[in-house]
Structure formats: C-alpha cells, structure tokens
Design a protein around this motif. Structure first.
Motif, PDB file in Angstrom:
ATOM      1  N   LYS A  53       1.103  -1.077  -0.032  1.00  0.00           N
ATOM      2  CA  LYS A  53       0.149   0.069  -0.099  1.00  0.00           C
ATOM      3  C   LYS A  53       0.950   1.191   0.032  1.00  0.00           C
ATOM      4  O   LYS A  53       1.698   1.438   0.932  1.00  0.00           O
ATOM      5  N   ILE A  54       0.673   2.029  -1.214  1.00  0.00           N
ATOM      6  CA  ILE A  54       1.483   3.362  -1.112  1.00  0.00           C
ATOM      7  C   ILE A  54       0.652   4.554  -1.162  1.00  0.00           C
ATOM      8  O   ILE A  54      -0.470   4.631  -1.862  1.00  0.00           O
ATOM      9  N   ASP A  55       0.660   5.468  -0.306  1.00  0.00           N
ATOM     10  CA  ASP A  55       0.035   6.727  -0.179  1.00  0.00           C
ATOM     11  C   ASP A  55       0.224   7.464  -1.411  1.00  0.00           C
ATOM     12  O   ASP A  55       1.017   7.730  -1.951  1.00  0.00           O
ATOM     13  N   PRO A  56      -1.109   7.838  -1.695  1.00  0.00           N
ATOM     14  CA  PRO A  56      -1.204   8.439  -2.999  1.00  0.00           C
ATOM     15  C   PRO A  56      -0.483   9.805  -3.401  1.00  0.00           C
ATOM     16  O   PRO A  56      -0.091  10.226  -4.386  1.00  0.00           O
ATOM     17  N   SER A  57      -0.022  10.468  -1.971  1.00  0.00           N
ATOM     18  CA  SER A  57       0.595  11.566  -2.170  1.00  0.00           C
ATOM     19  C   SER A  57       2.033  11.595  -2.677  1.00  0.00           C
ATOM     20  O   SER A  57       2.717  12.366  -2.669  1.00  0.00           O
ATOM     21  N   LEU A  58       2.649  10.110  -2.742  1.00  0.00           N
ATOM     22  CA  LEU A  58       4.060  10.044  -3.079  1.00  0.00           C
ATOM     23  C   LEU A  58       3.866   9.924  -4.634  1.00  0.00           C
ATOM     24  O   LEU A  58       5.017   9.503  -5.186  1.00  0.00           O
ATOM     25  N   LYS A  59       2.931   9.786  -5.325  1.00  0.00           N
ATOM     26  CA  LYS A  59       2.842   9.603  -6.698  1.00  0.00           C
ATOM     27  C   LYS A  59       3.919  10.281  -7.713  1.00  0.00           C
ATOM     28  O   LYS A  59       4.228   9.823  -8.801  1.00  0.00           O
ATOM     29  N   GLU A  60       4.349  11.403  -7.100  1.00  0.00           N
ATOM     30  CA  GLU A  60       5.064  12.272  -8.003  1.00  0.00           C
ATOM     31  C   GLU A  60       6.676  11.822  -7.907  1.00  0.00           C
ATOM     32  O   GLU A  60       7.599  12.297  -8.868  1.00  0.00           O
ATOM     33  N   ASP A  61       7.025  11.117  -6.953  1.00  0.00           N
ATOM     34  CA  ASP A  61       8.599  10.865  -6.705  1.00  0.00           C
ATOM     35  C   ASP A  61       8.729   9.378  -6.621  1.00  0.00           C
ATOM     36  O   ASP A  61       8.922   8.785  -5.416  1.00  0.00           O
ATOM     37  N   ILE A  62       8.989   8.967  -7.771  1.00  0.00           N
ATOM     38  CA  ILE A  62       9.367   7.349  -7.790  1.00  0.00           C
ATOM     39  C   ILE A  62      10.669   6.934  -7.088  1.00  0.00           C
ATOM     40  O   ILE A  62      10.502   6.015  -6.381  1.00  0.00           O
ATOM     41  N   GLU A  63      11.722   7.816  -6.853  1.00  0.00           N
ATOM     42  CA  GLU A  63      12.848   7.317  -5.960  1.00  0.00           C
ATOM     43  C   GLU A  63      12.413   7.185  -4.560  1.00  0.00           C
ATOM     44  O   GLU A  63      12.848   6.384  -4.093  1.00  0.00           O
ATOM     45  N   ILE A  64      11.835   8.112  -4.167  1.00  0.00           N
ATOM     46  CA  ILE A  64      11.146   8.123  -2.610  1.00  0.00           C
ATOM     47  C   ILE A  64      10.420   6.961  -2.477  1.00  0.00           C
ATOM     48  O   ILE A  64      10.584   6.039  -1.462  1.00  0.00           O
ATOM     49  N   ILE A  65       9.682   6.522  -3.517  1.00  0.00           N
ATOM     50  CA  ILE A  65       8.566   5.443  -3.388  1.00  0.00           C
ATOM     51  C   ILE A  65       9.636   4.054  -3.348  1.00  0.00           C
ATOM     52  O   ILE A  65       9.514   3.355  -2.520  1.00  0.00           O
ATOM     53  N   GLU A  66      10.518   3.893  -3.998  1.00  0.00           N
ATOM     54  CA  GLU A  66      11.634   2.800  -3.988  1.00  0.00           C
ATOM     55  C   GLU A  66      12.154   2.789  -2.796  1.00  0.00           C
ATOM     56  O   GLU A  66      12.230   1.550  -2.473  1.00  0.00           O
ATOM     57  N   ASP A  67      12.825   3.748  -2.312  1.00  0.00           N
ATOM     58  CA  ASP A  67      13.484   3.528  -1.112  1.00  0.00           C
ATOM     59  C   ASP A  67      12.653   3.187   0.121  1.00  0.00           C
ATOM     60  O   ASP A  67      12.644   2.411   0.838  1.00  0.00           O
ATOM     61  N   LEU A  68      11.384   3.774   0.099  1.00  0.00           N
ATOM     62  CA  LEU A  68      10.471   3.620   1.234  1.00  0.00           C
ATOM     63  C   LEU A  68       9.880   1.917   1.093  1.00  0.00           C
ATOM     64  O   LEU A  68       9.744   1.425   2.148  1.00  0.00           O
ATOM     65  N   LEU A  69       9.710   1.613  -0.163  1.00  0.00           N
ATOM     66  CA  LEU A  69       9.364   0.289  -0.478  1.00  0.00           C
ATOM     67  C   LEU A  69      10.340  -0.611   0.029  1.00  0.00           C
ATOM     68  O   LEU A  69      10.006  -1.659   0.849  1.00  0.00           O
ATOM     69  N   MET A  70      11.565  -0.304  -0.289  1.00  0.00           N
ATOM     70  CA  MET A  70      12.570  -1.352   0.270  1.00  0.00           C
ATOM     71  C   MET A  70      12.967  -1.412   1.769  1.00  0.00           C
ATOM     72  O   MET A  70      12.879  -2.515   2.394  1.00  0.00           O
ATOM     73  N   ALA A  71      12.657  -0.179   2.260  1.00  0.00           N
ATOM     74  CA  ALA A  71      12.621  -0.207   4.030  1.00  0.00           C
ATOM     75  C   ALA A  71      11.281  -0.904   4.636  1.00  0.00           C
ATOM     76  O   ALA A  71      11.596  -1.685   5.472  1.00  0.00           O
ATOM     77  N   ALA A  72      10.245  -0.683   3.884  1.00  0.00           N
ATOM     78  CA  ALA A  72       9.049  -1.310   4.503  1.00  0.00           C
ATOM     79  C   ALA A  72       9.018  -2.973   4.319  1.00  0.00           C
ATOM     80  O   ALA A  72       8.813  -3.683   5.122  1.00  0.00           O
TER      81      ALA A  72
END
Length: 103
Positions: A53-72
């Motif tokens: 589950k990814i918060d929709p507010s992150l949709k603009e920054d793919i690199e942040i999503i990738e880093d957060l996803l790896m941490a989760a």
C-alpha cells in the motif's frame, strides 16, 4: 529396539508439528511500514509479500517510493522471521534450530 521405535515416533510427531507450524505461518500476517504509514508491506509468516500500500501523495516521486518500499519490505521480513522463530520455539521447546536450518 524399543528406544529406536520411540525415537522414530518422536521424530514423526515433531515432523507433523513442524508442518502444522508451517501451515500456520502461511496464514499469519505481519506488516512493515515506513514514513508514518505512507508505505506499507504485508507479508505472511513465511516472508511472502501479500499486499503493498502506497500513499497517493507519493505518486510524483518514484525514487522516494522505491526507497520507502525497500525499507518497508525489510521491516516486514524481519517481523516475519521473528514470527517464524517464535512459532518454531513452540515445537523445539526453546532449543535453537541447527545452523542453516530454516522454516
């Protein structure tokens, strides 16, 4: 030979209990989340990813999503490993498994 029969019976009982725990771990879930829940990963006790589950507010920054996803994922995997270890201790009476033997 009675001791051998008893030992074989105990091994069969332990194998059955291990299978029960393995089946239970497939149904139990743990969740890893980062950045106040902006990214959440749900795994079963075997470490298989079930939901992301990814918060929709992150949709603009793919690199942040990738880093957060790896941490989760890392957090969820640690919790799944701990859950598996705890469940195994119910079978082994707290004795650690031999090195390299995992569930």
């Amino acid at each position: 030979m009675q001791n051998m029969g008893s030992l074989l019976q105990q091994a069969q009982m332990m194998q059955k209990k291990m299978q029960e725990v393995e089946n239970k771990l497939k149904t139990l879930e743990v969740e890893g989340q980062v950045s106040n829940g902006m990214v959440k990963v749900t795994m079963n006790g075997k470490g298989e990813i079930k939901k992301i589950k990814i918060d929709p507010s992150l949709k603009e920054d793919i690199e942040i999503i990738e880093d957060l996803l790896m941490a989760a994922i890392s957090e969820a995997k640690t919790k799944a490993d701990n859950l598996s270890e705890t469940e195994m201790k119910t079978i082994t009476g707290g004795m650690p498994l031999p090195p390299g033997m995992k569930f």
